[in-house]
Design a protein around this motif. Structure first.
Motif, PDB file in Angstrom:
ATOM      1  N   ILE A 216      46.524  18.351  46.838  1.00 53.96           N
ATOM      2  CA  ILE A 216      46.222  19.207  48.046  1.00 53.96           C
ATOM      3  C   ILE A 216      46.898  20.588  47.678  1.00 53.96           C
ATOM      4  N   HIS A 217      48.110  20.843  47.071  1.00 62.15           N
ATOM      5  CA  HIS A 217      48.460  22.045  47.038  1.00 62.15           C
ATOM      6  C   HIS A 217      47.710  22.653  45.935  1.00 62.15           C
ATOM      7  N   LEU A 218      47.225  22.063  44.945  1.00 60.46           N
ATOM      8  CA  LEU A 218      46.270  22.889  43.962  1.00 60.46           C
ATOM      9  C   LEU A 218      45.021  23.030  44.768  1.00 60.46           C
ATOM     10  N   LEU A 219      44.551  22.430  45.617  1.00 60.17           N
ATOM     11  CA  LEU A 219      43.389  22.742  46.278  1.00 60.17           C
ATOM     12  C   LEU A 219      43.470  24.117  46.953  1.00 60.17           C
ATOM     13  N   ILE A 220      44.557  24.341  47.770  1.00 62.11           N
ATOM     14  CA  ILE A 220      44.898  25.513  48.393  1.00 62.11           C
ATOM     15  C   ILE A 220      45.124  26.496  47.722  1.00 62.11           C
ATOM     16  N   LEU A 221      45.668  26.339  46.289  1.00 59.92           N
ATOM     17  CA  LEU A 221      45.739  27.482  45.524  1.00 59.92           C
ATOM     18  C   LEU A 221      44.588  28.067  44.969  1.00 59.92           C
ATOM     19  N   TRP A 222      43.814  27.160  44.650  1.00 63.57           N
ATOM     20  CA  TRP A 222      42.222  27.583  44.280  1.00 63.57           C
ATOM     21  C   TRP A 222      41.459  28.312  45.344  1.00 63.57           C
ATOM     22  N   THR A 223      41.566  27.774  46.399  1.00 64.09           N
ATOM     23  CA  THR A 223      40.817  28.081  47.410  1.00 64.09           C
ATOM     24  C   THR A 223      41.124  29.481  47.879  1.00 64.09           C
ATOM     25  N   VAL A 224      42.542  29.769  48.152  1.00 64.17           N
ATOM     26  CA  VAL A 224      43.117  31.126  48.376  1.00 64.17           C
ATOM     27  C   VAL A 224      42.613  32.042  47.117  1.00 64.17           C
ATOM     28  N   LEU A 225      42.716  31.617  45.978  1.00 69.06           N
ATOM     29  CA  LEU A 225      42.159  32.569  45.020  1.00 69.06           C
ATOM     30  C   LEU A 225      40.957  32.831  45.007  1.00 69.06           C
ATOM     31  N   ALA A 226      40.125  31.957  45.452  1.00 70.32           N
ATOM     32  CA  ALA A 226      38.536  32.227  45.157  1.00 70.32           C
ATOM     33  C   ALA A 226      38.125  32.941  46.480  1.00 70.32           C
ATOM     34  N   GLY A 227      38.788  32.654  47.605  1.00 70.71           N
ATOM     35  CA  GLY A 227      38.515  33.821  49.024  1.00 70.71           C
ATOM     36  C   GLY A 227      39.065  35.064  48.508  1.00 70.71           C
ATOM     37  N   VAL A 228      40.030  35.300  47.992  1.00 73.68           N
ATOM     38  CA  VAL A 228      40.724  36.545  47.491  1.00 73.68           C
ATOM     39  C   VAL A 228      39.416  37.305  46.774  1.00 73.68           C
ATOM     40  N   PHE A 229      39.269  36.460  45.624  1.00 74.22           N
ATOM     41  CA  PHE A 229      38.369  37.152  44.707  1.00 74.22           C
ATOM     42  C   PHE A 229      37.013  37.302  45.253  1.00 74.22           C
ATOM     43  N   ILE A 230      36.386  36.549  46.113  1.00 72.35           N
ATOM     44  CA  ILE A 230      35.159  37.005  46.899  1.00 72.35           C
ATOM     45  C   ILE A 230      35.247  38.442  47.662  1.00 72.35           C
ATOM     46  N   MET A 231      36.433  38.498  48.035  1.00 75.32           N
ATOM     47  CA  MET A 231      36.509  39.584  48.897  1.00 75.32           C
ATOM     48  C   MET A 231      36.821  40.787  48.199  1.00 75.32           C
ATOM     49  N   LEU A 232      37.395  40.690  46.678  1.00 76.79           N
ATOM     50  CA  LEU A 232      37.463  41.606  45.821  1.00 76.79           C
ATOM     51  C   LEU A 232      36.283  42.015  45.223  1.00 76.79           C
ATOM     52  N   LEU A 233      35.058  41.081  45.311  1.00 82.47           N
ATOM     53  CA  LEU A 233      33.942  41.426  44.651  1.00 82.47           C
ATOM     54  C   LEU A 233      33.198  42.648  45.121  1.00 82.47           C
ATOM     55  N   PRO A 234      33.226  43.112  46.166  1.00 78.24           N
ATOM     56  CA  PRO A 234      32.290  44.305  46.741  1.00 78.24           C
ATOM     57  C   PRO A 234      33.471  45.497  46.520  1.00 78.24           C
ATOM     58  N   VAL A 235      34.847  45.125  46.460  1.00 76.13           N
ATOM     59  CA  VAL A 235      35.557  46.382  46.286  1.00 76.13           C
ATOM     60  C   VAL A 235      35.680  46.842  44.677  1.00 76.13           C
ATOM     61  N   SER A 236      35.429  45.973  43.893  1.00 78.47           N
ATOM     62  CA  SER A 236      35.436  46.127  42.319  1.00 78.47           C
ATOM     63  C   SER A 236      34.100  47.101  42.011  1.00 78.47           C
ATOM     64  N   SER A 237      33.037  46.574  42.831  1.00 77.03           N
ATOM     65  CA  SER A 237      31.793  47.372  42.114  1.00 77.03           C
ATOM     66  C   SER A 237      31.602  48.717  43.100  1.00 77.03           C
ATOM     67  N   LEU A 238      32.609  49.028  44.368  1.00 80.04           N
ATOM     68  CA  LEU A 238      32.574  50.256  44.912  1.00 80.04           C
ATOM     69  C   LEU A 238      33.025  51.288  43.869  1.00 80.04           C
ATOM     70  N   MET A 239      33.860  50.831  42.950  1.00 74.26           N
ATOM     71  CA  MET A 239      34.258  51.618  41.898  1.00 74.26           C
ATOM     72  C   MET A 239      33.297  52.236  40.952  1.00 74.26           C
ATOM     73  N   GLY A 240      32.334  51.207  41.030  1.00 73.08           N
ATOM     74  CA  GLY A 240      31.011  51.534  39.995  1.00 73.08           C
ATOM     75  C   GLY A 240      31.374  51.094  38.550  1.00 73.08           C
ATOM     76  N   SER A 241      32.327  50.375  38.452  1.00 73.87           N
ATOM     77  CA  SER A 241      32.577  49.888  36.820  1.00 73.87           C
ATOM     78  C   SER A 241      32.326  48.575  36.963  1.00 73.87           C
ATOM     79  N   TYR A 242      31.422  48.437  35.794  1.00 79.05           N
ATOM     80  CA  TYR A 242      30.526  47.103  35.378  1.00 79.05           C
ATOM     81  C   TYR A 242      31.759  46.075  35.042  1.00 79.05           C
ATOM     82  N   SER A 243      32.687  46.447  34.233  1.00 75.77           N
ATOM     83  CA  SER A 243      33.685  45.633  33.491  1.00 75.77           C
ATOM     84  C   SER A 243      34.571  45.082  34.659  1.00 75.77           C
TER      85      SER A 243
END
Lengths: 278, 466
Positions: free
Chosen positions: B305-332
Motif C-alpha cells: 500500500i505504501h508503494l502504491l501511494i509512492l507511485w501515485t503521488v509521483l504520477a500525479g506530480v509528473f502529470i502536473m509537470l507535463l505542461p510546465v516542462s513544455s511551456l519552456m519549449g524544450s523537447y527533451s
C-alpha cells in the motif's frame, strides 16, 4: 504603310415618298480617320526546359493611335494579378519556370477611344504527370478507377497501357469493361467488374505532346472475397488443437498433479533465486 | 532462502499459499488474453479510419464503438465475477473468449454503424468483461509472494501488444480489406478460449458455502445467492469503499495523458512524429514500470500500500509537470517527464491490483474486482470529456493536466485513510462474514471434502489401474 481602320458614321434619315414617312438607314463614309491598327512586337514562344532559370515575356506597342490607358497580362484566359501598368512596353518575368507555368500568355492593351489590342505568346513544355494513384486495392467484382493528372502545354494526348511479362502492350477491350475518359490535363481509366485473374497488374498512363512525353505506373490489386477465410481456418484449427492438447494433458496428468506442481515450483523458484542474486 | 521457505510451505498444504508452478502457466495465459482484450481495444484506431471512409460518418460517431466496448467490458465485470463464483472459472473465460471472437466475426458482416455498435461494442465487450476480471483474479489467487510480479508481467502484455498490433492490423487491413481483417481478428480473439482452457478447475469452497439450508422462500434464497456471488457485502465495508473511491479518483486523471499528450505536444509546436514518438517512449517505460514495480514490491521491503501511494503521488506530480516542462519549449524536458510519467503510471497499475487481496481477502477477490471495475468505469467515462471541456474553455491543455494530476493526488490522500495505513506490517486480510450456523458448516465442510476426495480417489484408482 500602316493599315487603316476607317471609322464610319451612320445617320438616320427620314424621307417622304408617296406621302409616307419612310425610314432609311444609310451609311455614309463621313471621314476616314487614319487610325492605324496597333501592332505589337512580342518576344518569341518559349519552351520550358529544366536548364532555363527564368523566362521573360515582352510586348512592345508600336505604331499606335494614342497612348494606352493600361496594359496587363493574361494566362490561359485569366488575368494575372499585379501585372496592370500604364506602360507601352510591358514585360512579364517567370522565375524558375515549372510545368504548370506553361500555357497561352496574352498581353492586353486597353485604349480610351479604340478597341483593346492583344498579342499572344505560347510557353510550351513537355507534359509532366503530377498526380496518379500509386496503387489501388479493390475487391473482386468492384469497379476500379485509375487516374493521372499532368501539367504542361499543349495539352497532351493520353493513352493507357498494361504492363505484363512481355512488356508494354495495349489491352484489349473485348470484354467491354474498360472505359477511358480524358480531359485536357486529366485522364481516368475505369474498369468495371474486376476479375481476379485478368485484371491485376501494372497499368501505364502516357501523356505526350509535341514537345515530349511522360508516363507513370499504377498497380492494381484485386482481393479475392474468400482470401481471409484461409487464415481464419488456420487460426481456428490452431485453437482447437491447443484446447485438445491442454485438456488431454490435464486428464492424463491429474494423478501426478501434486508432485508435478511441486517439482516445477522448485525448479522455477531456483531459477528466480539465481536471477535475483545476480 | 526463499526456496526452502516456499518449498516447506507448499509441502504443507499446497492450497493455502501457492506460488509458482502452474501459476506461471496461468501468467502466460493472462499475458495472451489481456493482450487480446486491451491490446486489441487500443489498436482499433486503424479500423476507425476505414470505417469513417466506408460508412461516411463522423469520427465521433465511430469512436463510440470503442467507448461502448470499454464500457461494456467494465459493466459486465461483476457479472463475470459472479458467474465465476457460481460456476468454475474455466467455462466462464472460455465463454467470454467465444463471445469476443463472435462479436468481431459478426462485425465483419456489418452493413451499418449500429451493427458495429452491437457486435464490436456490446457482444465483444460482454466477452471481454467475462475474461479480464476472472483471469486477473485467478492469477492473483495462484500467487502469494510473487503476486505483484505475476500481475505486472501479465499486464505488461498491454503495452507490448499495442506496439505489435498496430502495424499488424494495418497489414491485415491492406491485404484483406477491413471485413477480412475483422474476420481474422475474430479468429485470433478465439485464442482466449485456449487460455481459458489452461485454468484448472478447483474444489472451491464458494459454491456450497453460499447455500442457506434453512427453510426460506426460494426467491430470497436466490437473491441472497446472487448478492453473495456479486460480493455486494463488500459495499458495506469501509476499507473497500475507501479503496474504491481512491481508485475512482485515479481513473479520472489516469487516462488524460493517453488521450491528450499527443495533441498537447503538437499544440506546443512539436512535429507530428515528435509527438507520436513521445507517446511511444512513454509506452515503453510503462511496460518496464509494470514489471519492475511488481518485482520490487515482491522483495518485501515495503508494504504494497505504501508503494502504491509512492507511485501515485509521483504520477500525479509528473502529470502536473507535463505542461510546465513544455511551456519552456524544450523537447527533451517534455520527453524526460513523459518517460518518468510512463514508468510511474505502469508501476501504479500493477500496485492497484496487487493491493486488492490485502483489502478484501483472497476468497472475495473475484467479486471485489468485478465491482471495482464497474465503479471505476464511471470515472474513466467522465474523466476524458471533462479534460476535453477544460481544454475547449481555456484554450490549452495546462488546466486539464493540472486537474488530472490533482485528482490522482486526491486519490492518494483518500488511500491514506485506509485502516492500518501507518503500521509497518500488513494487517491480516478480512474474512468473508459467515452467514450459516455451525451444524451447516460441518455438513458443508464434509460435502466439500467429499467432492475433493472423491476426485482424488478416482485419480488414485486410475493410477493403480495403470
Amino acid at each position: 504603310m500602316p493599315d487603316r481602320t476607317c471609322m464610319y458614321r451612320y445617320i438616320v434619315a427620314y424621307f417622304l415618298q408617296n406621302n409616307k414617312t419612310r425610314l432609311a438607314l444609310d451609311f455614309y463614309l463621313l471621314s476616314c480617320l487614319s487610325v492605324p491598327e496597333p501592332s505589337i512586337a512580342v518576344s518569341e514562344s518559349v519552351i520550358i526546359i529544366p536548364e532555363v532559370d527564368s523566362i521573360l515575356l515582352q510586348c512592345n506597342l508600336t505604331s499606335t493611335y494614342s497612348a494606352p490607358q493600361e496594359s496587363y497580362w493574361m494566362k490561359n484566359g485569366e488575368e494575372i494579378l499585379g501585372t496592370r501598368s500604364p506602360n507601352k512596353n510591358t514585360e512579364h518575368r517567370i522565375n524558375r519556370p515549372r510545368g504548370d507555368d506553361a500555357g497561352v500568355y496574352m498581353c492586353v492593351y486597353n485604349f480610351d477611344m479604340a478597341p483593346p489590342a492583344n498579342a499572344t505568346i505560347e510557353i510550351k513544355s513537355a507534359p509532366m504527370i503530377t498526380g496518379h494513384k500509386r496503387s489501388e486495392n479493390k475487391n473482386e467484382g468492384d469497379n476500379g478507377v485509375l487516374y493521372c493528372k499532368s501539367v504542361g502545354y499543349p495539352h497532351p494526348v493520353w493513352t493507357w497501357h498494361k504492363i505484363d511479362n512481355s512488356g508494354i502492350r495495349d489491352f484489349d477491350n473485348s470484354t467491354g469493361r474498360f472505359f477511358i475518359s480524358s480531359r485536357e490535363n486529366y485522364t481516368e481509366l475505369h474498369i468495371a467488374d474486376l476479375d481476379i485473374n485478368l485484371d491485376p497488374g501494372e497499368y501505364l498512363c502516357n501523356a505526350s505532346n509535341i514537345i515530349g512525353s511522360y508516363s507513370e505506373k499504377s498497380v492494381l490489386r484485386v482481393r479475392s472475397l474468400l482470401a481471409p477465410l484461409w487464415p481464419l481456418l488456420g487460426v481456428l484449427a490452431e485453437i482447437i488443437i491447443l484446447v485438445i492438447i491442454i485438456v488431454v494433458y490435464e486428464k492424463r496428468k491429474k494423478p501426478e498433479d501434486l508432485q508435478d506442481g511441486e517439482s516445477t515450483a522448485v525448479i522455477v523458484n531456483f531459477i528466480w533465486g539465481v536471477l535475483v542474486k545476480l | 532462502m526463499t526456496n526452502s521457505k516456499l518449498k516447506s510451505k507448499s509441502q504443507g498444504n499446497g492450497v493455502e499459499s501457492p506460488d509458482g508452478g502452474w501459476g506461471w502457466v496461468l501468467v502466460v495465459a493472462m499475458f495472451v488474453s489481456t493482450s487480446l482484450v486491451f491490446g486489441l481495444m487500443r489498436s482499433l484506431g486503424v479500423f476507425f479510419v476505414e470505417f469513417v471512409q466506408y460508412f461516411e460518418e463522423s469520427a465521433q460517431a465511430i469512436s463510440w464503438i470503442s467507448s461502448i466496448g470499454l464500457a461494456a467490458q467494465q459493466f459486465f465485470s461483476p457479472l463475470g465475477a459472479a458467474l465465476c463464483n457460481a460456476y468454475n472459472t474455466r467455462p466462464v473465460v472460455m465463454t467470454g473468449g467465444f463471445l469476443s471472437g463472435l462479436g468481431l466475426i459478426l462485425a465483419s458482416q456489418a452493413t451499418c454503424l449500429v451493427h458495429l455498435y452491437l457486435t464490436m461494442g456490446v457482444i465483444s465487450g460482454l466477452g471481454w468483461g467475462l475474461v479480464f476480471t476472472p483471469m486477473v483474479a485467478t492469477v492473483m489467487a495462484n500467487f502469494t509472494h510473487r503476486r505483484a510480479l505475476a500481475v505486472g508481467l501479465g499486464f505488461s502484455s498491454i503495452g507490448l501488444s499495442s506496439f505489435a498490433f498496430n502495424p499488424l492490423f494495418q497489414l491485415l487491413v491492406e491485404t484483406y480489406a477491413w471485413r477480412g481483417a475483422l474476420l481474422i481478428l475474430g479468429g485470433l480473439s478465439l485464442n482466449i478460449m485456449a487460455c481459458g482452457a489452461l485454468i484448472r478447475p478447483e474444489c472451491r469452497s464458494k459454491g456450497p458455502a453460499k447455500l442457506d439450508s434453512q427453510s426460506r422462500l426460494p426467491c430470497s434464497d436466490m437473491l441472497q445467492r446472487v448478492s453473495s456471488y456479486l460480493e455486494v457485502s463488500l459495499l458495506c465495508e469501509r476499507p473497500y469503499l475507501t479503496y474504491t473511491l481512491g481508485v475512482t479518483l485515479f481513473n479520472f486523471g489516469y487516462f488524460v495523458p493517453y488521450f491528450h499528450l499527443v495533441a498537447h505536444s503538437r499544440h506546443v509546436g512539436f512535429s507530428e512524429y515528435g509527438a507520436a514518438f513521445i507517446m511511444s517512449a512513454a509506452g515503453v517505460t510503462d511496460i518496464f514500470g509494470r514489471i519492475v514495480s511488481g518485482w520490487f514490491s515482491d522483495l518485501g521491503h515495503f508494504r504494497v500500500i505504501h508503494l502504491l501511494i509512492l507511485w501515485t503521488v509521483l504520477a500525479g506530480v509528473f502529470i502536473m509537470l507535463l505542461p510546465v516542462s513544455s511551456l519552456m519549449g524544450s523537447y527533451s524536458a517534455l520527453m524526460v517527464i513523459s518517460l518518468l510519467y510512463g514508468f510511474c503510471s505502469g508501476a501504479l497499475t500493477s500496485m492497484v491490483f496487487a493491493v486488492v487481496p490485502m483489502i478484501m481477502g483472497v476468497e472475495r477477490m473475484m467479486g471485489g474486482l468485478g465491482l471495482l471495475q464497474l465503479i471505476e468505469s464511471c470515472a474513466g467515462l467522465l474523466g476524458t470529456p471533462l479534460s476535453g471541456w477544460l481544454r475547449d474553455n481555456t484554450g490549452n491543455y495546462v488546466a486539464s493536466f493540472m486537474v488530472a494530476g490533482s485528482f490522482i493526488l486526491l486519490g492518494s490522500l483518500t488511500m491514506t485513510t485506509l485502516p492500518h495505513f501507518f503500521s509497518c506490517t500488513d494487517p491480516p486480510p478480512p474474512k468473508r462474514p459467515v452467514l450459516i450456523d455451525n451444524s451447516d458448516a460441518l455438513r458443508l465442510e464434509l460435502a466439500q471434502k467429499n467432492c475433493c476426495s472423491s476426485e482424488m480417489n478416482h485419480q488414485a484408482v486410475e493410477q493403480t489401474k495403470r
